[in-house]
Each structure stands twice: as structure tokens, then as C-alpha cells.
Design an enzyme around this catalytic site. Sequence first.
Site, PDB file in Angstrom:
ATOM      1  N   TYR A 101      13.182  -8.001  -8.094  1.00 22.10           N
ATOM      2  CA  TYR A 101      14.572  -8.386  -7.801  1.00 22.10           C
ATOM      3  C   TYR A 101      14.912  -9.622  -8.621  1.00 22.10           C
ATOM      4  O   TYR A 101      14.088 -10.536  -8.775  1.00 22.10           O
ATOM      5  CB  TYR A 101      14.740  -8.710  -6.303  1.00 22.10           C
ATOM      6  CG  TYR A 101      16.072  -9.357  -5.968  1.00 22.10           C
ATOM      7  CD1 TYR A 101      17.164  -8.574  -5.598  1.00 22.10           C
ATOM      8  CD2 TYR A 101      16.249 -10.740  -6.031  1.00 22.10           C
ATOM      9  CE1 TYR A 101      18.394  -9.150  -5.306  1.00 22.10           C
ATOM     10  CE2 TYR A 101      17.471 -11.322  -5.741  1.00 22.10           C
ATOM     11  CZ  TYR A 101      18.536 -10.532  -5.378  1.00 22.10           C
ATOM     12  OH  TYR A 101      19.749 -11.104  -5.098  1.00 22.10           O
ATOM     13  N   GLU A 189      23.336  -9.465 -10.414  1.00 23.31           N
ATOM     14  CA  GLU A 189      22.164  -9.107  -9.615  1.00 23.31           C
ATOM     15  C   GLU A 189      21.581  -7.786 -10.093  1.00 23.31           C
ATOM     16  O   GLU A 189      22.324  -6.851 -10.404  1.00 23.31           O
ATOM     17  CB  GLU A 189      22.558  -9.008  -8.147  1.00 23.31           C
ATOM     18  CG  GLU A 189      21.418  -8.595  -7.216  1.00 23.31           C
ATOM     19  CD  GLU A 189      21.877  -8.427  -5.783  1.00 23.31           C
ATOM     20  OE1 GLU A 189      21.832  -9.415  -5.037  1.00 23.31           O
ATOM     21  OE2 GLU A 189      22.294  -7.314  -5.417  1.00 23.31           O
TER      22      GLU A 189
END
Length: 382
Positions: A101, A189
Site C-alpha cells: 500500500y 493512493e
Amino acid sequence: MDLLEYQGKQLFGRHGLAVSDGKAVTTVDDAVAAANEIGYPVVVKAQVLIGGRGKAGGVKLAANEEEAREHATNILGLDIKGHIVRTLWIEYASDIDTEYYASILLDRSAKKPLVMFSVEGGVDIEQVAEETPEKLIKQNVDPLVGLTKEQALDIATKGGAAEDVIDGVADALVALYEVWIEEDASLTEINPLIITPDRKVKALDAKVTLDGNALFRHPENADLGDSANADPIELKAKEQGVTYVKLDGDIGIMGNGAGLVMSTLDVVAQYGGKPANFLDAGGGSDAETVQKAIELILANENVKAVLLNIFGGITRCDEVAKGLVGAFEALKPTVPFVVRLDGTNDVAGRKILEEAALPNVQAATTMDGAAEQVVAAAKGNA
């Protein structure tokens, strides 16, 4: 302005981030043609600005043309939490060894960009932060220096990235920061940032929010977003240059200045009301602007009462009053209004409303009093 996944990936690609080959389509036949062109297996992905696409049946793997057609047929038009799927992203199915992530956002408390990285990708980052906070690395970036390769290497290392991909992860972080800075984004993101079996680093998903106030610097980004699923009232407000955000309550709110409107929302909520919108008519609003703003508020069928909270500076209260009178003449609203006028030309404004004797309009002298009155009015009109 939130971008669809494929739009974010295209933005990533412009800045050197590795993404899967794919094509955006809006029909079943085009989806099949794209899948045949890309080569199987492919992933058929719904393009909507909401999470939980996979659980809702909006992400499917297709091994052949028959499956591609079936999945495209089933996903197009699918309602995912109120968002209708009108666009599909067809991309080659990636081989995945590991999921990480990565994100860049603004740390408002530190007044600096913040890099977040975790080897626990593919799940909600909130879950990682709550259950295994030690696996979520956070580092602020000096905005005058930017994210250097050295700092990115440190983040990847401390985050626990596999030793043979630390350099690739660092490059991805630097590129992600470049997107954040150069595209005037408030969020970039990747979840997941995948590691392939041959140890390549690739963005398998993209979540990007651009600063709408900076679009004048990026005309090439002006048409991005999901206008097909946008609220029609918000679209009309944007065309008129009015700042409007639809909410889920039943009390229409209009003010002049974002701070005043936010305060009004809070005070209405304190008195037990639920705002139906945020509407900032802006400084210097004239009668025409006010009338258009009221029309936007009343376009929401959930509105049971309306509060106009005006503190006149460069906005003249008499112009607001004229706009309200014009709105009543043109729209003939049936819901109750509470009007608080204070500041520039407030006496003249209140006199205009008194002489107009508009039906179902109450005057208020304080914000607290106005909020209490409009909540009672909304309940009485329920």
C-alpha cells in the site's frame, strides 16, 4: 475532484508509474473488442467512485471472449451503492506475488505532505492502522525539498518491503509524489501496489483526488471525474459558479462565505436538524445570484425548510432580500424559510422583506435563533 480508477492510472502512467495495459469502454461490444485486443485473461472492472466494487460484483476475471461478454453485460448498468456503472476498464490480468500500500496526502497538522506505506496492501488501510499500526509507516516530506530517492528508500526499508524490490518501491513512491505535486492532487493512493513474480512494481489500482480550485493550471484534467454519476444539482451549481454540495438532510442552507456556511451547518445540527446541502453563494452575491442559489436548494425534493444566514460584508443584505423576493415570484416555494440578515444594508434588506410580506418567511436576529427556528419549521413541515 475524485477520479475514476482508469483516469488515475492514466495520470500515473504520465509520471512514470508502471500500470497495466487497459482500455476504458462504455458498451459490451467495445468491452469484448478491448479484451480480444489486450489478450486473455483480462479483468473487467466497474468504474465508479465508490469502494466495495468487488464485493458488489463489479470486478470479474475473464478467461475468454464468452466470459468477457458475460461479465461486461452483467456489470454495465449495475447499481453499486447508488452509483450506476456506465464505464468499464478492461485490463490484462496481472500476476501477483505480493500486495503493498502507498499513498501521499496532506498532513494538515504538520502542514506538510505525508507519505504512508505498508506491506499490508489489498485491504482497508484503516484496518491496518487499527490492528497492526507498526506495519504502517508514516513520514512527512519537506515541501521545499520534495520526496527524495533517499527518503523513499528509507520508507520502503522501514516499512518492510522485500529487499530485492526496495529500489523499485522507492521509485514508485517518488513517482507518486510527483503526481501529487505536479497535478495539484490532495490524495494519490495505490492499493494494492503489487509485486509481480518477476519482481516488478506496479500500480494495480488508483485513487486520486485533484484540487478543483487548481484546475485552471491543468486544463487537460478539466473533463476528468465521473460526471455521468454526478448529482445534477451539483453539476448545475458548478455551471453557475456556485459552491454547492448535496447532503442527506432536509434543511436547505445558504450563506455567504465557506466559514459561515460551515458554522451554520454545525449550529443546525446542534439543534437536532439535518442539513440538506452546503451552499456558499460567495462574497458580493447580487439578487440574481441569490435567486439562482435558492432555485438550486429547492431542486432537492428532500428539502422541508430553508435557512438563509447572511452576514453582509461585500455582500449587501438588500441584494439578498431582492433575490429572495425574486425567487418567491418565480418559484413560488411552499416550504418555510428562515432569514437572518446582518451587516451591510441589513436594515434595508429587512425592510424589503417586510414590505414584500412573503408567505411562510420568518425573520431571525441571531444564528442560534435562526437554527432553532428552521429546525422547528422543518419538523412542522414533515
